[in-house]
Design a protein around this motif. Structure first.
Motif, mmCIF file in Angstrom:
data_model
loop_
_atom_site.group_PDB
_atom_site.id
_atom_site.type_symbol
_atom_site.label_atom_id
_atom_site.label_comp_id
_atom_site.label_asym_id
_atom_site.label_seq_id
_atom_site.Cartn_x
_atom_site.Cartn_y
_atom_site.Cartn_z
ATOM 1 N N GLN A 1 39.517 112.541 79.678
ATOM 2 C CA GLN A 1 39.511 112.756 78.227
ATOM 3 C C GLN A 1 40.182 114.057 77.789
ATOM 4 O O GLN A 1 40.824 114.091 76.752
ATOM 5 C CB GLN A 1 38.070 112.735 77.710
ATOM 6 N N TRP A 2 40.017 115.117 78.553
ATOM 7 C CA TRP A 2 40.528 116.424 78.134
ATOM 8 C C TRP A 2 41.681 116.928 78.986
ATOM 9 O O TRP A 2 42.224 117.993 78.710
ATOM 10 C CB TRP A 2 39.395 117.460 78.124
ATOM 11 N N GLY A 3 42.046 116.219 80.048
ATOM 12 C CA GLY A 3 43.128 116.660 80.913
ATOM 13 C C GLY A 3 42.631 117.521 82.064
ATOM 14 O O GLY A 3 43.203 117.488 83.149
ATOM 15 N N SER A 4 41.571 118.282 81.823
ATOM 16 C CA SER A 4 40.951 119.100 82.865
ATOM 17 C C SER A 4 39.578 119.548 82.381
ATOM 18 O O SER A 4 39.291 119.528 81.176
ATOM 19 C CB SER A 4 41.808 120.334 83.183
ATOM 20 N N VAL A 5 38.744 119.972 83.318
ATOM 21 C CA VAL A 5 37.428 120.513 82.953
ATOM 22 C C VAL A 5 37.624 121.793 82.152
ATOM 23 O O VAL A 5 36.900 122.060 81.189
ATOM 24 C CB VAL A 5 36.562 120.762 84.215
ATOM 25 N N GLU A 6 38.639 122.571 82.516
ATOM 26 C CA GLU A 6 38.952 123.821 81.806
ATOM 27 C C GLU A 6 39.272 123.563 80.328
ATOM 28 O O GLU A 6 38.834 124.305 79.451
ATOM 29 C CB GLU A 6 40.120 124.530 82.498
ATOM 30 N N ASN A 7 40.032 122.504 80.054
ATOM 31 C CA ASN A 7 40.346 122.155 78.662
ATOM 32 C C ASN A 7 39.085 121.800 77.887
ATOM 33 O O ASN A 7 38.926 122.178 76.730
ATOM 34 C CB ASN A 7 41.332 120.983 78.602
ATOM 35 N N TRP A 8 38.205 121.025 78.547
ATOM 36 C CA TRP A 8 36.926 120.697 77.890
ATOM 37 C C TRP A 8 36.147 121.972 77.609
ATOM 38 O O TRP A 8 35.623 122.144 76.513
ATOM 39 C CB TRP A 8 36.074 119.767 78.768
ATOM 40 N N TYR A 9 36.067 122.854 78.602
ATOM 41 C CA TYR A 9 35.327 124.113 78.472
ATOM 42 C C TYR A 9 35.853 124.931 77.285
ATOM 43 O O TYR A 9 35.073 125.433 76.479
ATOM 44 C CB TYR A 9 35.440 124.905 79.779
ATOM 45 N N LYS A 10 37.168 125.030 77.165
ATOM 46 C CA LYS A 10 37.768 125.792 76.047
ATOM 47 C C LYS A 10 37.358 125.204 74.706
ATOM 48 O O LYS A 10 37.028 125.925 73.777
ATOM 49 C CB LYS A 10 39.294 125.828 76.176
ATOM 50 N N GLU A 11 37.405 123.873 74.606
ATOM 51 C CA GLU A 11 37.007 123.214 73.352
ATOM 52 C C GLU A 11 35.526 123.461 73.063
ATOM 53 O O GLU A 11 35.141 123.763 71.932
ATOM 54 C CB GLU A 11 37.275 121.708 73.425
ATOM 55 N N PHE A 12 34.704 123.341 74.080
ATOM 56 C CA PHE A 12 33.261 123.513 73.919
ATOM 57 C C PHE A 12 32.932 124.936 73.470
ATOM 58 O O PHE A 12 32.157 125.144 72.539
ATOM 59 C CB PHE A 12 32.559 123.177 75.240
ATOM 60 N N VAL A 13 33.548 125.928 74.131
ATOM 61 C CA VAL A 13 33.317 127.334 73.777
ATOM 62 C C VAL A 13 33.818 127.609 72.365
ATOM 63 O O VAL A 13 33.182 128.322 71.591
ATOM 64 C CB VAL A 13 33.969 128.287 74.804
ATOM 65 N N ASN A 14 34.947 127.019 72.013
ATOM 66 C CA ASN A 14 35.500 127.192 70.671
ATOM 67 C C ASN A 14 34.526 126.689 69.607
ATOM 68 O O ASN A 14 34.298 127.348 68.587
ATOM 69 C CB ASN A 14 36.848 126.472 70.554
ATOM 70 N N ILE A 15 33.926 125.532 69.860
ATOM 71 C CA ILE A 15 32.932 124.981 68.927
ATOM 72 C C ILE A 15 31.736 125.927 68.825
ATOM 73 O O ILE A 15 31.260 126.231 67.744
ATOM 74 C CB ILE A 15 32.491 123.569 69.368
ATOM 75 N N ALA A 16 31.266 126.414 69.975
ATOM 76 C CA ALA A 16 30.106 127.310 69.996
ATOM 77 C C ALA A 16 30.400 128.636 69.286
ATOM 78 O O ALA A 16 29.525 129.209 68.639
ATOM 79 C CB ALA A 16 29.668 127.569 71.436
ATOM 80 N N MET A 17 31.625 129.123 69.411
ATOM 81 C CA MET A 17 31.993 130.435 68.861
ATOM 82 C C MET A 17 32.280 130.408 67.362
ATOM 83 O O MET A 17 32.067 131.401 66.681
ATOM 84 C CB MET A 17 33.247 130.970 69.573
ATOM 85 N N THR A 18 32.801 129.308 66.861
ATOM 86 C CA THR A 18 33.325 129.311 65.496
ATOM 87 C C THR A 18 32.358 128.794 64.443
ATOM 88 O O THR A 18 32.666 128.831 63.261
ATOM 89 C CB THR A 18 34.637 128.496 65.394
ATOM 90 N N ARG A 19 31.211 128.308 64.858
ATOM 91 C CA ARG A 19 30.237 127.834 63.890
ATOM 92 C C ARG A 19 29.138 128.873 63.720
ATOM 93 O O ARG A 19 29.119 129.884 64.412
ATOM 94 C CB ARG A 19 29.641 126.491 64.361
#
Length: 132
Positions: A36-54
Motif C-alpha cells: 500500500q505505501w511502497g515501504s514500511v518507512e513510507n507508512w511510518y512517515k505518513e503516520f508520524v505526519n498525521i500524529a504531528m499535524t493534528r
C-alpha cells in the motif's frame, strides 16, 4: 458513553508495549504496508505526519476487512468510538496528558519516536491477525 472509546483506545495503547520491544518482522502486515505505501518507512512517515499535524486525539492504523486494506486515520473525538467496521491495529495517543510529563509540546516528535522505539510489533501483528 464518553469513557468507552477512550478506555478501549488506552487498552490497545498499553497492550502494545507488553512483552518487551520487538521489531516488525516479515509477514502479512509488513507485506500489506509495503504493497500500500511502497515501504514500511513510507507508512511510518505518513503516520508520524498525521500524529504531528493534528491537535489532540489519536493516530490510528486500522484494518478494513471489507476492502482488505490498511488505513491510517486521525480520531479526534475518542468518546465516539472507532471508525465503523474498522479494526484498530496500532494506536498512538496524542492527547497531551500522555506525554507532557516527559516531553514539552514542542518535543512531541521525540515522544512519537520513543513510542515506536518501545513498541512490541508482535502485539500489532496479533491485532492484525485477529482483525483478518
Amino acid at each position: 458513553g464518553f469513557e468507552f472509546g477512550g478506555m478501549r483506545n488506552h487498552e490497545y495503547y498499553f497492550t502494545q508495549f507488553e512483552g518487551g520491544v520487538e521489531s516488525l518482522k516479515d509477514g502479512k502486515l509488513k507485506e500489506m504496508m509495503e504493497t500500500q505505501w511502497g515501504s514500511v518507512e513510507n507508512w511510518y512517515k505518513e503516520f508520524v505526519n498525521i500524529a504531528m499535524t493534528r491537535g489532540v486525539g489519536w493516530a490510528m492504523l486500522y484494518y478494513d476487512k471489507e476492502s482488505d486494506h490498511l488505513l491510517t486515520a486521525w480520531v479526534e473525538e475518542q468518546h465516539i468510538g472507532q471508525l465503523t467496521g474498522l479494526s484498530p491495529i496500532l494506536c498512538l495517543d496524542m492527547w497531551e496528558h500522555s506525554y507532557i510529563y516527559d516531553y514539552p509540546t514542542s518535543e512531541k516528535k521525540n515522544y512519537i519516536e520513543a513510542f515506536f522505539a518501545n513498541l512490541n510489533w508482535e502485539v500489532i501483528e496479533e491485532n492484525f491477525k485477529k482483525a483478518k
